[in-house]
Design a protein around this motif. Structure first.
Motif, PDB file in Angstrom:
ATOM      1  N   MET A 198       0.844  -1.211   0.000  1.00 32.23           N
ATOM      2  CA  MET A 198       0.000   0.000   0.000  1.00 32.23           C
ATOM      3  C   MET A 198       0.875   1.256   0.000  1.00 32.23           C
ATOM      4  N   GLN A 199       1.954   1.201   0.754  1.00 35.34           N
ATOM      5  CA  GLN A 199       2.884   2.344   0.840  1.00 35.34           C
ATOM      6  C   GLN A 199       3.473   2.662  -0.536  1.00 35.34           C
ATOM      7  N   ARG A 200       3.762   1.599  -1.309  1.00 32.37           N
ATOM      8  CA  ARG A 200       4.353   1.804  -2.642  1.00 32.37           C
ATOM      9  C   ARG A 200       3.291   2.155  -3.682  1.00 32.37           C
ATOM     10  N   GLY A 201       2.065   1.608  -3.535  1.00 40.71           N
ATOM     11  CA  GLY A 201       1.092   1.714  -4.630  1.00 40.71           C
ATOM     12  C   GLY A 201      -0.022   2.730  -4.437  1.00 40.71           C
ATOM     13  N   ALA A 202      -0.321   3.100  -3.189  1.00 37.03           N
ATOM     14  CA  ALA A 202      -1.483   3.988  -2.957  1.00 37.03           C
ATOM     15  C   ALA A 202      -1.007   5.422  -2.750  1.00 37.03           C
ATOM     16  N   PRO A 203      -1.903   6.405  -2.965  1.00 34.96           N
ATOM     17  CA  PRO A 203      -1.535   7.792  -2.659  1.00 34.96           C
ATOM     18  C   PRO A 203      -1.127   7.932  -1.191  1.00 34.96           C
ATOM     19  N   ALA A 204      -0.162   8.833  -0.920  1.00 35.08           N
ATOM     20  CA  ALA A 204       0.379   8.967   0.441  1.00 35.08           C
ATOM     21  C   ALA A 204      -0.718   9.260   1.454  1.00 35.08           C
ATOM     22  N   GLU A 205      -1.717  10.098   1.072  1.00 40.23           N
ATOM     23  CA  GLU A 205      -2.745  10.450   2.070  1.00 40.23           C
ATOM     24  C   GLU A 205      -3.605   9.232   2.430  1.00 40.23           C
ATOM     25  N   VAL A 206      -3.813   8.333   1.467  1.00 39.99           N
ATOM     26  CA  VAL A 206      -4.582   7.112   1.752  1.00 39.99           C
ATOM     27  C   VAL A 206      -3.782   6.212   2.691  1.00 39.99           C
ATOM     28  N   PHE A 207      -2.500   6.013   2.368  1.00 40.78           N
ATOM     29  CA  PHE A 207      -1.636   5.180   3.217  1.00 40.78           C
ATOM     30  C   PHE A 207      -1.571   5.753   4.638  1.00 40.78           C
ATOM     31  N   ASN A 208      -1.378   7.069   4.744  1.00 37.87           N
ATOM     32  CA  ASN A 208      -1.268   7.696   6.070  1.00 37.87           C
ATOM     33  C   ASN A 208      -2.570   7.537   6.869  1.00 37.87           C
ATOM     34  N   ALA A 209      -3.705   7.657   6.170  1.00 39.37           N
ATOM     35  CA  ALA A 209      -4.997   7.505   6.863  1.00 39.37           C
ATOM     36  C   ALA A 209      -5.153   6.079   7.370  1.00 39.37           C
ATOM     37  N   VAL A 210      -4.752   5.097   6.572  1.00 33.83           N
ATOM     38  CA  VAL A 210      -4.845   3.705   7.014  1.00 33.83           C
ATOM     39  C   VAL A 210      -3.973   3.498   8.251  1.00 33.83           C
ATOM     40  N   ILE A 211      -2.760   4.059   8.224  1.00 37.80           N
ATOM     41  CA  ILE A 211      -1.869   3.906   9.380  1.00 37.80           C
ATOM     42  C   ILE A 211      -2.505   4.534  10.629  1.00 37.80           C
ATOM     43  N   GLU A 212      -3.020   5.759  10.508  1.00 34.65           N
ATOM     44  CA  GLU A 212      -3.508   6.475  11.698  1.00 34.65           C
ATOM     45  C   GLU A 212      -4.859   5.976  12.197  1.00 34.65           C
ATOM     46  N   PHE A 213      -5.753   5.576  11.269  1.00 33.50           N
ATOM     47  CA  PHE A 213      -7.127   5.243  11.687  1.00 33.50           C
ATOM     48  C   PHE A 213      -7.396   3.745  11.770  1.00 33.50           C
TER      49      PHE A 213
END
Ligand SMILES: [Fe+2]
Length: 235
Positions: A198-213
């Protein structure tokens, strides 16, 4: 469980792209956790009762979505290549009947008079235990019989396309709920593989949201630190 799913055959599973492993681990974990909560909750306490019933409803919502995703994206694809899905289709029909029955039992607890509440709670506990036993056997069937059928009928690239279609069909909030169930159920290498992809393939804001939420709130602090170090993100 039929003779095709005997334990000796598990050792023969090939290493191919696995559509079931992560989400089924999440559903097994959530189901087992819920069963323990239903067994130990103080149903005389209104707040605890509300919390466990909302946990049940979240679980039923995810489980019903999961069954629908498999019907629409996996069973139909197998049928289109001439592979029968009759056994797992019937099991999904049984699950849908069980979801409705479990919701009815939850409502029975909410409307029970104090003297009837204990019996209503025991009914829900027993019904959920029986459902979970069926679901564990069903997921075993999928991972030992349906998965090899998928590997015989599709390439790994095609299986990844099926998975992308499933994920793309899920609203973001529900995707987060699936991630919150799956991440703590996975082992560290599986977490790193899923989130690294996900970190390599998804937009950074999507990856960051998954990590935080989804990831940070669902892991113990030490497990999150270990993952953060593997992904080279801030702990
Ligand atoms: Fe299934």
């Amino acid at each position: 469980m039929n003779e095709h799913t005997c334990l000796t055959e598990i050792a023969d599973l090939k290493t191919r792209y696995d559509l079931y492993g992560g989400v089924h681990k999440g559903l097994r974990r959530a189901g087992c956790e819920l069963l323990l909560r239903l067994g130990s909750v103080d149903f005389a306490d209104a707040g605890e009762t509300e919390a466990v019933l909302s946990m049940l409803r979240l679980y039923l919502d995810l489980a019903a979505s999961h069954v629908m995703h498999e019907d629409l994206h996996i069973h139909q694809a197998l049928q289109a290549r001439g592979v029968s899905t009759a056994t797992v289709d019937h099991q999904h029909d049984d699950h849908r009947r069980d979801f409705a029955a479990l919701e009815a039992l939850a409502q029975e607890i909410e409307s029970a008079a104090p003297a009837e509440r204990r019996a209503a709670c025991r009914k829900l506990y027993l019904a959920f235990a029986a459902y979970l036993a069926d679901d564990l056997a069903h997921m075993h069937e999928e991972e030992t019989v349906t998965a090899p059928a998928l590997w015989g009928a599709f390439t790994d690239d095609e299986l990844m396309d099926i998975e992308r279609r499933i994920i793309g069909s899920i609203p973001p909030e529900k995707n987060m709920a699936f991630m919150r169930a799956m991440i703590p159920a996975m082992n560290p290498a599986e977490r790193e593989a899923l989130l690294g992809g996900m970190q390599r393939g998804a937009p950074a804001e999507v990856f960051n949201a998954v990590i935080e939420f989804a990831v940070r709130p669902s892991l113990p602090a030490a497990a999150f630190r270990a993952l953060a170090s593997r992904l080279r993100i801030a702990a």
